[in-house]
Structure formats: structure tokens, C-alpha cells
Design an enzyme around this catalytic site. Sequence first.
Site, PDB file in Angstrom:
ATOM      1  N   SER A 116      -5.586   0.910   6.166  1.00  0.00           N
ATOM      2  CA  SER A 116      -5.143   2.088   6.900  1.00  0.00           C
ATOM      3  C   SER A 116      -5.352   1.858   8.188  1.00  0.00           C
ATOM      4  O   SER A 116      -5.130   0.941   8.845  1.00  0.00           O
ATOM      5  CB  SER A 116      -5.467   3.248   5.810  1.00  0.00           C
ATOM      6  OG  SER A 116      -4.665   4.322   6.305  1.00  0.00           O
ATOM      7  N   GLU A 160       3.544   2.789  -0.397  1.00  0.00           N
ATOM      8  CA  GLU A 160       2.686   3.314   0.911  1.00  0.00           C
ATOM      9  C   GLU A 160       2.979   4.575   1.228  1.00  0.00           C
ATOM     10  O   GLU A 160       2.193   5.257   1.687  1.00  0.00           O
ATOM     11  CB  GLU A 160       2.890   2.314   2.120  1.00  0.00           C
ATOM     12  CG  GLU A 160       2.361   0.824   1.755  1.00  0.00           C
ATOM     13  CD  GLU A 160       1.162   0.792   2.092  1.00  0.00           C
ATOM     14  OE1 GLU A 160       0.253   1.918   2.165  1.00  0.00           O
ATOM     15  OE2 GLU A 160       0.485  -0.399   1.950  1.00  0.00           O
ATOM     16  N   HIS A 219      -0.853   4.691  -1.451  1.00  0.00           N
ATOM     17  CA  HIS A 219      -1.723   4.043  -0.374  1.00  0.00           C
ATOM     18  C   HIS A 219      -3.295   4.075  -0.457  1.00  0.00           C
ATOM     19  O   HIS A 219      -3.724   5.210  -0.852  1.00  0.00           O
ATOM     20  CB  HIS A 219      -1.407   4.758   0.805  1.00  0.00           C
ATOM     21  CG  HIS A 219      -2.127   4.485   2.174  1.00  0.00           C
ATOM     22  ND1 HIS A 219      -1.861   3.525   2.792  1.00  0.00           N
ATOM     23  CD2 HIS A 219      -3.048   5.066   2.854  1.00  0.00           C
ATOM     24  CE1 HIS A 219      -2.348   3.204   3.968  1.00  0.00           C
ATOM     25  NE2 HIS A 219      -3.364   4.514   4.034  1.00  0.00           N
TER      26      HIS A 219
END
Length: 554
Positions: free
Chosen positions: A243, A369, A479
Site C-alpha cells: 500500500s 483493490e 486491499h
Amino acid sequence: MPSILKVAGLSVSFLIATSFASSASRDLNSSPPSVTLDNANITGLSNGTFSKFLGIPFAQAPIGNLRFRAPQAVSPYNGSIDASAYGPICPQQATQLPLAAQTALNATIPDIIQQIYLNMSSARAPSESLSINIIKPANANADSKLPVLVWIFGGGFERGSALGYDYLGDRLVNRSMELGQPVVYVAMNYRVSAWGFLASTEVQQAGEGNMGLQDQRLALQWIQKYITTFGGDPAKVTIWGQSAGAISASLQMLAYGGNTTDLFHGAIMQSGAPIPVGNFTSGQVYYNQLLSATNCASSNDTFLCLQQVSQDELKVAVDETPNYFSYDSLVLAWSPRADGKFLPDNPQRLLQQGKFMSIPVISGNVDDEGTVFSLSSTNVTTDAQFREYVSQIWVPGANTSTLDPLWSYYPENPADGSPFDTSNANSITPQFKRTAAFQGDVVFQTPRRFFLESLSGTQNAWSYLSKAAKVTPVLGSFHGSDLSAGVLDDYIIRFTYNQTPGNGTGLDWPQYTSSSPLLYNFPSGRREEPYISNDTFRLEPMRYLMNLSLAYPL
């Protein structure tokens, strides 16, 4: 920490742990273990087959006139330092999952969501300090020269700490010993939110910017100076992040216009690539918001005024600015921006100019995501509201004709949205899956593809797509799910050790090039085997988004 998918094969092997120890150097497997840095004795923590040295300061506390400034290295170490516990985490911006989203998830938020997105600051009281942490095989010593894996935590550039990923360091070091490819794991704290990414004309005039990225850079310099003492090889350093940590790793490759550096020699990026951010002026609105909230707006020197505001008052002001669970979601208030120095230009423009380091890389994504970040916009329920959300929040400068293709590229039919390949399931609102598909592509998938295409022909690169945890209600392969499941663990260790993720057996992981954009796929089922596919999904929509991002950076 519990995870959605069980990570198998993490038992410890004593034989592997001791096989590379050198009898010529001092055995660090004492109880407690200790090392000497400069003129100081550093005492760590023994944890069986590996040792930990935690909370070692690598920079002066960024307080007073050092707040919002580039980090300053500590003086040579003297005396004794207790390195048996993590140091305080850096100040965090408050986040809270919207009530509507909690209801949609039936109050059963996966553990990884709690860990990464919500509760990071509750583990330890924040403090304005910068520290570094090492986890190493117990008998590694100055002669071992093991590859070094440097973790950069995620958290939307608003939250996070090395402490929150302690389990990850343990897991990777243990597994590296099992594979007979032992590594030294390092993780640093760096400043986040306004403390690390304050941006405005005033900040730029003060000669500052991207302090959080500069913290990471100074930690990498510390590693070059001291990691040999812990058994690491400064010539074999791989940076790795997820991330915001992955975005950070990619931006370290672009730092100072991609000037070659010996600070690291490979990079692994899970769900993060150079993002479509603009220059420092795009942060002015949030800087001004802090000025109003702290009574600094009327000051003759607003930058100095913010430096002198009490920590408590500043924290209250920062918490009032948007976060990644606000309606603005991934249009972050606090993130890296082109400052003219550390990042001389928009990161994606730097890619176009070829201003990046030439090192081996792994860069990949999960399939869904955008789902987690779309929980904050569940009030977007109609086509008109979706169009308003995109045009006003994401590309406020774009005209109607410019945006016309987007509505058909990302249609409102739930079957086309994210979680992908789940038909009409997970449609918690009429626009949720549409919003999730758009956000996942514009912030994660499209930048990754553009990044890899830019690197093609200049260096070895590999890419992947993870569909692990696809059965997670509402979120799908969300995610962070690849990190929780540990699907990349073995590949990360091999890459750190050999600068290639393969091991010569099983399915070959082919390199990624613009002429042959091949993805290594981690399937949704535990018993399914990885497979290779072409990186051509949503090709036209993402090409459109890339051009849109270049024209209208955030």
C-alpha cells in the site's frame, strides 16, 4: 495476528538457523543478545531462533524547530541502549469506518482491516520519535553477510508503524531459515499524515517537503552504516512495502530524479506504484485548514507557527482533515507530492522521462483493490451521484466531454464491478461495485501497469495478481488480503536472496515486459495452483485512466 487465510509452514528450524554462523565472530546468541554500535552497548531481545533489536533511534526527535523538517541523523551512540521493545509510534491521524459501512459488513470486519486501517494507534501511545528495528536469525553475526529485507509499512500515509507488523517480521525471518535462505529483517518508523507530508507554498519556501519519505531515506542510510553488525550485507538490501509502503518504495526509486544510489538493490511492491499526484500547491487547502484550526492563519510566519503549536492542538486539527475513510477516500489530504527536490516532478512524469533507478522489481496487486476504500461512499447510490463523485472529488478540472468515456468504461451494472467475477453479489448499494472498480483501477492497477511498462527493457521486473480471499463478503480479494494470506512470502525471500522470485522448480514466474506483459496469478482457492495470464484485463479503461491521471494529477 489472526488472518483470514491460514499461513502454513512457519515452524522454526534450529539446524538452518545455526548453519551460517561464523566461529570467527562474536556469537550474538547471548541472553539477552547485544551488539556494539559506535561506543554504545545495544541490548536486544532473544526469541529462540531469532533475535530482535527494537526501537533504536536513527534520527533526532522531529520536535520544536525540527517539526516538518527533514530528519537529522543522531549523534554517534554512547552508553547503553535498551532495545528490547518497540519505540513509540509516530503521531497518527484518527480514522473511523463510517457507520453505514459497518452495517454493510454486518459488524464483522476482517482482522486485517482492523489491524491495518483502524486500530494501529491503540497499540502504543504516539510520540514524535523516529526509530528502527531489526529481526535477525539468532546466530547471524558480522561475518554472515545475509541479504537484508527492509519493510516499509502502509496506512495511506496517514497511519501505521513498524510495531503493527511485528508478526510479519517474525514470519519472514522464520520462513527464510526454513528455506535455507536466511535474511535480516529491518523496519523503520517514519512520519505520517501532516507530520510527514505537510505541503504548501510556505513549506516549499522553507525548503522542506516529503518528510516521511526522507525519514525512510535516512533509515536506509543507517542500514548502510550499521547493518553489518547485525549480520546483514549492505550490498544486498531489498526494500519492500504494501500500500503506502509500496508506493514509498517506488518513489524511493524516483527520488532526486532517479539518481543511482547504493542504499538498496531491489524493490518489492504489493499494491502500490507511483501515484498520480501533482505538485505542492495541491496541498495548500489542507495547510490552510490547519492554520485556521490552530489560530496560525494571522501569523507573519505560518510555518513557524505550526511548528510551535502543541502536539495535542495539532493532533486535533489534523484529525479534522479528510482521511481515507472520509468521502474523499483515496484523494488523500496528506500524501507525497512533487516538491521540486526529493520528487522533482509528478512521479508519473518522472517515469515518462526515464528518471528512475534500474534495479530488479516485483510489483503486483490484489484483484479488488478498491472495495475497502469504497465503504466510505455508500451514500453514492445513483448514476448521477457517481458522476458527481468522480468529477468533483477526483478530476475537478475535467470537462464533461473529457469524462464521457469513463461512464461506459465503468458501467453501473454490478456484475461488471468489484469484487470482480462475483456477478451481482456484494452489491451493498447500487453504485458500490462500480465505485470500487474505479477506485481500484485509478489508484492501484493503472499506476502498476504504467510503472511496469515504463521500466520495460531497462531492468528485470515481475508482476502478479492475487485473488486470495475472494470469498470475503462485500470486499472480495481486498486491499491487504495478499499480505494477510502470506501468498508472496516464499517469493519475497527468494527475491531478497537471489534477486529473482523463482526457485527453478514448479511453475516458472516469467518476467514482465511491454511486449509480453505476463502476470503470475495467485488463485482464490487454497488448493488451486498459481497460473500465468496476460495483463490485458480492462486494457482500454486503464489506458484512458492513465491519460486522465497525467492530465489531472491529484
